[in-house]
Design a protein around this motif. Sequence first.
Motif, PDB file in Angstrom:
ATOM      1  N   ARG A   1       0.816  -1.210   0.000  1.00  5.32           N
ATOM      2  CA  ARG A   1       0.000   0.000   0.000  1.00  5.32           C
ATOM      3  C   ARG A   1       0.854   1.266   0.000  1.00  5.32           C
ATOM      4  O   ARG A   1       0.398   2.325  -0.385  1.00  5.32           O
ATOM      5  N   SER A   2       2.101   1.174   0.456  1.00  7.49           N
ATOM      6  CA  SER A   2       2.903   2.375   0.675  1.00  7.49           C
ATOM      7  C   SER A   2       3.416   2.998  -0.617  1.00  7.49           C
ATOM      8  O   SER A   2       3.692   4.187  -0.663  1.00  7.49           O
ATOM      9  N   ASN A   3       3.570   2.251  -1.682  1.00  6.28           N
ATOM     10  CA  ASN A   3       4.158   2.815  -2.892  1.00  6.28           C
ATOM     11  C   ASN A   3       3.115   3.320  -3.881  1.00  6.28           C
ATOM     12  O   ASN A   3       3.431   3.644  -5.006  1.00  6.28           O
ATOM     13  N   ARG A   4       1.860   3.390  -3.478  1.00  2.11           N
ATOM     14  CA  ARG A   4       0.826   3.893  -4.381  1.00  2.11           C
ATOM     15  C   ARG A   4       0.844   5.418  -4.380  1.00  2.11           C
ATOM     16  O   ARG A   4       0.982   6.041  -3.327  1.00  2.11           O
ATOM     17  N   PRO A   5       0.689   6.028  -5.533  1.00  5.35           N
ATOM     18  CA  PRO A   5       0.691   7.496  -5.577  1.00  5.35           C
ATOM     19  C   PRO A   5      -0.581   8.053  -4.942  1.00  5.35           C
ATOM     20  O   PRO A   5      -1.650   7.457  -5.007  1.00  5.35           O
ATOM     21  N   VAL A   6      -0.447   9.214  -4.355  1.00  7.08           N
ATOM     22  CA  VAL A   6      -1.581   9.889  -3.739  1.00  7.08           C
ATOM     23  C   VAL A   6      -2.196  10.800  -4.793  1.00  7.08           C
ATOM     24  O   VAL A   6      -1.519  11.669  -5.352  1.00  7.08           O
ATOM     25  N   VAL A   7      -3.467  10.602  -5.087  1.00  8.89           N
ATOM     26  CA  VAL A   7      -4.156  11.393  -6.091  1.00  8.89           C
ATOM     27  C   VAL A   7      -4.849  12.557  -5.396  1.00  8.89           C
ATOM     28  O   VAL A   7      -5.644  12.356  -4.477  1.00  8.89           O
ATOM     29  N   LYS A   8      -4.503  13.764  -5.845  1.00 10.45           N
ATOM     30  CA  LYS A   8      -5.100  14.950  -5.237  1.00 10.45           C
ATOM     31  C   LYS A   8      -6.543  15.080  -5.712  1.00 10.45           C
ATOM     32  O   LYS A   8      -6.823  15.044  -6.907  1.00 10.45           O
ATOM     33  N   LYS A   9      -7.454  15.221  -4.780  1.00 13.04           N
ATOM     34  CA  LYS A   9      -8.861  15.407  -5.110  1.00 13.04           C
ATOM     35  C   LYS A   9      -9.090  16.876  -5.453  1.00 13.04           C
ATOM     36  O   LYS A   9      -8.798  17.752  -4.657  1.00 13.04           O
ATOM     37  N   THR A  10      -9.609  17.143  -6.651  1.00 11.30           N
ATOM     38  CA  THR A  10      -9.931  18.523  -7.014  1.00 11.30           C
ATOM     39  C   THR A  10     -11.419  18.751  -6.785  1.00 11.30           C
ATOM     40  O   THR A  10     -12.242  17.850  -6.935  1.00 11.30           O
ATOM     41  N   SER A  11     -11.736  19.969  -6.453  1.00 13.91           N
ATOM     42  CA  SER A  11     -13.133  20.302  -6.199  1.00 13.91           C
ATOM     43  C   SER A  11     -13.888  20.394  -7.519  1.00 13.91           C
ATOM     44  O   SER A  11     -13.299  20.552  -8.592  1.00 13.91           O
ATOM     45  N   THR A  12     -15.190  20.325  -7.436  1.00 16.79           N
ATOM     46  CA  THR A  12     -16.031  20.431  -8.624  1.00 16.79           C
ATOM     47  C   THR A  12     -15.876  21.809  -9.267  1.00 16.79           C
ATOM     48  O   THR A  12     -15.815  21.938 -10.484  1.00 16.79           O
TER      49      THR A  12
ATOM     50  N   GLU B   1     -13.268  23.743  -9.216  1.00 18.68           N
ATOM     51  CA  GLU B   1     -11.986  23.824  -9.910  1.00 18.68           C
ATOM     52  C   GLU B   1     -12.028  23.067 -11.230  1.00 18.68           C
ATOM     53  O   GLU B   1     -11.495  23.526 -12.244  1.00 18.68           O
ATOM     54  N   THR B   2     -12.699  21.941 -11.252  1.00 15.32           N
ATOM     55  CA  THR B   2     -12.837  21.166 -12.486  1.00 15.32           C
ATOM     56  C   THR B   2     -13.615  21.952 -13.532  1.00 15.32           C
ATOM     57  O   THR B   2     -13.234  21.999 -14.705  1.00 15.32           O
ATOM     58  N   ILE B   3     -14.697  22.591 -13.107  1.00 13.60           N
ATOM     59  CA  ILE B   3     -15.507  23.393 -14.032  1.00 13.60           C
ATOM     60  C   ILE B   3     -14.708  24.584 -14.544  1.00 13.60           C
ATOM     61  O   ILE B   3     -14.753  24.922 -15.728  1.00 13.60           O
ATOM     62  N   ARG B   4     -13.945  25.212 -13.652  1.00 14.80           N
ATOM     63  CA  ARG B   4     -13.125  26.364 -14.041  1.00 14.80           C
ATOM     64  C   ARG B   4     -12.091  25.965 -15.077  1.00 14.80           C
ATOM     65  O   ARG B   4     -11.873  26.675 -16.073  1.00 14.80           O
ATOM     66  N   LYS B   5     -11.451  24.806 -14.881  1.00 14.27           N
ATOM     67  CA  LYS B   5     -10.461  24.335 -15.856  1.00 14.27           C
ATOM     68  C   LYS B   5     -11.113  24.029 -17.201  1.00 14.27           C
ATOM     69  O   LYS B   5     -10.555  24.326 -18.256  1.00 14.27           O
ATOM     70  N   ALA B   6     -12.293  23.423 -17.172  1.00 11.74           N
ATOM     71  CA  ALA B   6     -12.998  23.109 -18.418  1.00 11.74           C
ATOM     72  C   ALA B   6     -13.417  24.381 -19.144  1.00 11.74           C
ATOM     73  O   ALA B   6     -13.374  24.456 -20.375  1.00 11.74           O
ATOM     74  N   TRP B   7     -13.820  25.409 -18.400  1.00 13.94           N
ATOM     75  CA  TRP B   7     -14.259  26.674 -19.006  1.00 13.94           C
ATOM     76  C   TRP B   7     -13.070  27.400 -19.621  1.00 13.94           C
ATOM     77  O   TRP B   7     -13.178  27.999 -20.682  1.00 13.94           O
ATOM     78  N   ASN B   8     -11.919  27.362 -18.965  1.00 13.44           N
ATOM     79  CA  ASN B   8     -10.742  28.092 -19.442  1.00 13.44           C
ATOM     80  C   ASN B   8      -9.927  27.306 -20.457  1.00 13.44           C
ATOM     81  O   ASN B   8      -8.923  27.807 -20.948  1.00 13.44           O
ATOM     82  N   ASP B   9     -10.329  26.114 -20.786  1.00 12.11           N
ATOM     83  CA  ASP B   9      -9.626  25.295 -21.756  1.00 12.11           C
ATOM     84  C   ASP B   9      -9.633  26.003 -23.115  1.00 12.11           C
ATOM     85  O   ASP B   9     -10.686  26.457 -23.580  1.00 12.11           O
ATOM     86  N   PRO B  10      -8.463  26.138 -23.777  1.00  8.78           N
ATOM     87  CA  PRO B  10      -8.405  26.861 -25.054  1.00  8.78           C
ATOM     88  C   PRO B  10      -9.319  26.259 -26.128  1.00  8.78           C
ATOM     89  O   PRO B  10      -9.944  26.988 -26.899  1.00  8.78           O
ATOM     90  N   HIS B  11      -9.403  24.943 -26.182  1.00  8.52           N
ATOM     91  CA  HIS B  11     -10.261  24.302 -27.187  1.00  8.52           C
ATOM     92  C   HIS B  11     -11.728  24.634 -26.927  1.00  8.52           C
ATOM     93  O   HIS B  11     -12.483  24.919 -27.864  1.00  8.52           O
TER      94      HIS B  11
END
Length: 98
Positions: A21-32, A34-44
């Motif tokens: 269990r110790s060598n598994r990467p820790v995945v940072k949880k992003t808020s909803t 922040e996810t929406i903001r990234k999708a809105w600011n995406d150049p495409h």
Amino acid sequence: MRNRIIVIGLIALVGIWIGSRSNRPVVKKTSTAETIRKAWNDPHARKQRAKLRKKIEKAASRPLLHLGRRLSNTAASSAATPSSTNGRAVTVSHVAVG
């Protein structure tokens, strides 16, 4: 002797489990938000919104003469096939742009 082997075996299993269990990467949880903001600011996404905005503006500037023909064709084609509606009333609730 038998109890000592069982205890050593349990300690070994716990050690293996913790080590696996110790060598598994820790995945940072992003808020909803922040996810929406990234999708809105995406150049495409920005480019697609700009293209859609231009398409809507172009359609809004044209006269609506072709719209009546499209709606009457849609109503005529749906009236020709009453079995597809199963006796329900058919309403046209969308307008095709372009």
